[in-house]
Design a protein around this motif. Structure first.
Motif, PDB file in Angstrom:
ATOM      1  N   LYS A  64       0.839  -1.202   0.000  1.00  0.00           N
ATOM      2  CA  LYS A  64       0.000   0.000   0.000  1.00  0.00           C
ATOM      3  C   LYS A  64       0.872   1.249   0.000  1.00  0.00           C
ATOM      4  CE  LYS A  64      -4.063  -2.137   1.856  1.00  0.00           C
ATOM      5  NZ  LYS A  64      -5.188  -2.143   2.785  1.00  0.00           N
ATOM      6  N   GLU A  65       0.832   1.949  -1.114  1.00  0.00           N
ATOM      7  CA  GLU A  65       1.648   3.154  -1.278  1.00  0.00           C
ATOM      8  C   GLU A  65       0.963   4.339  -0.599  1.00  0.00           C
ATOM      9  OE1 GLU A  65       4.603   3.582  -2.717  1.00  0.00           O
ATOM     10  OE2 GLU A  65       4.686   5.665  -3.396  1.00  0.00           O
ATOM     11  N   GLU A  66       1.710   5.101   0.177  1.00  0.00           N
ATOM     12  CA  GLU A  66       1.200   6.361   0.722  1.00  0.00           C
ATOM     13  C   GLU A  66       1.035   7.351  -0.436  1.00  0.00           C
ATOM     14  OE1 GLU A  66       0.436   7.573   4.013  1.00  0.00           O
ATOM     15  OE2 GLU A  66       0.210   5.408   4.168  1.00  0.00           O
ATOM     16  N   LYS A  67      -0.137   7.942  -0.535  1.00  0.00           N
ATOM     17  CA  LYS A  67      -0.380   8.819  -1.682  1.00  0.00           C
ATOM     18  C   LYS A  67       0.266  10.196  -1.476  1.00  0.00           C
ATOM     19  CE  LYS A  67      -2.974   5.754  -3.739  1.00  0.00           C
ATOM     20  NZ  LYS A  67      -1.970   4.687  -3.894  1.00  0.00           N
ATOM     21  N   ASP A  68       0.249  10.659  -0.248  1.00  0.00           N
ATOM     22  CA  ASP A  68       0.758  12.012  -0.003  1.00  0.00           C
ATOM     23  C   ASP A  68       1.469  12.039   1.360  1.00  0.00           C
ATOM     24  OD1 ASP A  68       1.291  14.649   0.130  1.00  0.00           O
ATOM     25  OD2 ASP A  68      -0.785  15.346   0.086  1.00  0.00           O
ATOM     26  N   ILE A  69       2.671  11.476   1.347  1.00  0.00           N
ATOM     27  CA  ILE A  69       3.390  11.249   2.613  1.00  0.00           C
ATOM     28  C   ILE A  69       3.745  12.549   3.350  1.00  0.00           C
ATOM     29  CG2 ILE A  69       5.744  11.130   1.619  1.00  0.00           C
ATOM     30  CD1 ILE A  69       5.187   8.361   3.807  1.00  0.00           C
TER      31      ILE A  69
ATOM     32  N   GLU B  21      -4.706   7.128   7.143  1.00  0.00           N
ATOM     33  CA  GLU B  21      -5.260   6.639   8.423  1.00  0.00           C
ATOM     34  C   GLU B  21      -4.511   5.381   8.870  1.00  0.00           C
ATOM     35  OE1 GLU B  21      -8.239   7.387  10.327  1.00  0.00           O
ATOM     36  OE2 GLU B  21      -8.038   9.332   9.322  1.00  0.00           O
ATOM     37  N   LEU B  22      -4.276   4.502   7.897  1.00  0.00           N
ATOM     38  CA  LEU B  22      -3.623   3.225   8.201  1.00  0.00           C
ATOM     39  C   LEU B  22      -2.229   3.455   8.780  1.00  0.00           C
ATOM     40  CD1 LEU B  22      -3.799   0.100   7.968  1.00  0.00           C
ATOM     41  CD2 LEU B  22      -2.765   0.301   5.701  1.00  0.00           C
ATOM     42  N   LEU B  23      -1.494   4.389   8.171  1.00  0.00           N
ATOM     43  CA  LEU B  23      -0.152   4.704   8.671  1.00  0.00           C
ATOM     44  C   LEU B  23      -0.227   5.257  10.099  1.00  0.00           C
ATOM     45  CD1 LEU B  23       2.689   6.570   6.774  1.00  0.00           C
ATOM     46  CD2 LEU B  23       2.166   7.112   9.118  1.00  0.00           C
ATOM     47  N   LEU B  24      -1.100   6.228  10.300  1.00  0.00           N
ATOM     48  CA  LEU B  24      -1.168   6.897  11.610  1.00  0.00           C
ATOM     49  C   LEU B  24      -1.630   5.941  12.710  1.00  0.00           C
ATOM     50  CD1 LEU B  24      -2.651  10.300  10.433  1.00  0.00           C
ATOM     51  CD2 LEU B  24      -0.286   9.852  11.144  1.00  0.00           C
TER      52      LEU B  24
END
Lengths: 220, 220
Positions: free
Chosen positions: B32-37, B43-46
């Motif tokens: 799953k690529e972060e679209k706008d890091i 949400e998933l990253l955070l």
């Protein structure tokens, strides 16, 4: 040649980690204290850790291993048959590694600022430090030790810093016990172990030493 | 729920490490690529890495594991039966950990200074970076891979940075190949592996992206 040699300096929490792990494992070792770590590092230290030039160094069968977390894992892997320090479960291992990594990054940064800086920077360091301890308290939960019911790698990695708490509290005017009572209860529990009480120095001696270091570095 | 999910961003060498390791092990995963890091982390990253808020994150059976080196060790420990990435010998493991640790400390410091600073600081960063590569060349010696005859954890940890060499060379006006020919020969050897060629992005794309980042950060 001695089988196991630990090159250290008494006030280094990283050296204390290694001592505690060796004692817990029942590994006999020769401890070599650096006489003058600031002005004149020993030949043995410089030869054994030419890149970082730091303690602790564990020398096993003549081969040096450097960096405390790497040494702890080495000890657990070599003396596997003795009391285990690290979980067999990869996820639990990853979790322990994560908290040690976070702690090491925070403490090297905040610890020094708590005694070497003043005003807003000192306050910020204290705040970050307490936040980090609270995260760890949360990870500990109601367990007696971080890994559950046995004294393990994460306990060993975190514990030595507690001998600096008196120093931090005195410089920054706060009480770790008041901020993080569960963390302190854990620290006291761990301090009842012989491996720990034999290793951790008197917090007043650590404080006096910090005053000396400040003077030497000409920090007001 | 997907069994193995990797949350990443294409230009992160730390994410590339994890991709290479998963491919080498033959582990199927959803990327799953972060679209706008920079502006809006997912949400998933955070939710999965609330402390560091960084990629890579490996989510295995719904449980997140963070920090690339911790993830690499987790992968090797969980998919133990597949191709082994890490030596069984504790001393060799300690050595690999030592070099990764040194490299990570150096690169996070020098790498940025090579493209973000100028003059004396940029020169100093280049010098330190080359010194670090020379130490690694020395560790590699005449072996095809760092661990000897198999592609292992240290190779995987070091390799992704090579896609930034063109950027470093362009900003700092030097040639890694000229300075460290054996290191570059090793990099080319590794690049022949499918796990690597599938993972590492085009160095020109990395360079263009660095220019964009500089602009975004308002660095002249």
């Amino acid at each position: 040649m001695d089988e196991v040699v630990l090159v250290g300096f008494w006030s280094s929490p990283y050296v204390m980690r290694v001592k505690i792990a060796l004692i817990e494992k029942g590994v006999e070792f020769v401890y070599k204290e650096e006489k003058d770590i600031f002005e004149k590092k020993s030949e043995l230290l410089l030869k054994s850790n030419p890149i970082h030039k730091k303690v602790p160094i564990l020398i096993h069968h003549g081969r040096p291993i450097c960096e405390s977390l790497i040494i702890l894992q080495y000890i657990d892997e070599v003396w596997k048959q003795e009391k285990q320090l690290f979980s067999n479960d990869p996820y639990d291992r990853a979790r322990a590694r994560f908290w040690i990594d976070l702690f090491d990054k925070k403490v090297s940064d905040c610890g020094r600022r708590m005694w070497a800086s003043k005003g807003a920077d000192q306050d910020a360091a204290k705040k970050e430090f307490v936040e980090c301890l609270k995260l760890l308290e949360n990870e500990l939960g109601e367990k007696p030790y971080f890994a559950g019911d046995y004294f393990g790698l994460l306990d060993i990695a975190l514990l030595p810093i507690t001998c600096r708490f008196y120093t931090y509290e005195t410089f920054c005017k706060f009480s770790v016990e008041k901020e993080c009572p569960r963390f302190m209860a854990w620290a006291k529990r761990c301090n009842q172990r012989e491996s720990v009480s034999m290793t951790l120095p008197d917090p007043y001696k650590v404080y006096d030493f910090t005053l000396e270091v400040k003077k030497r570095l000409k920090i007001e």
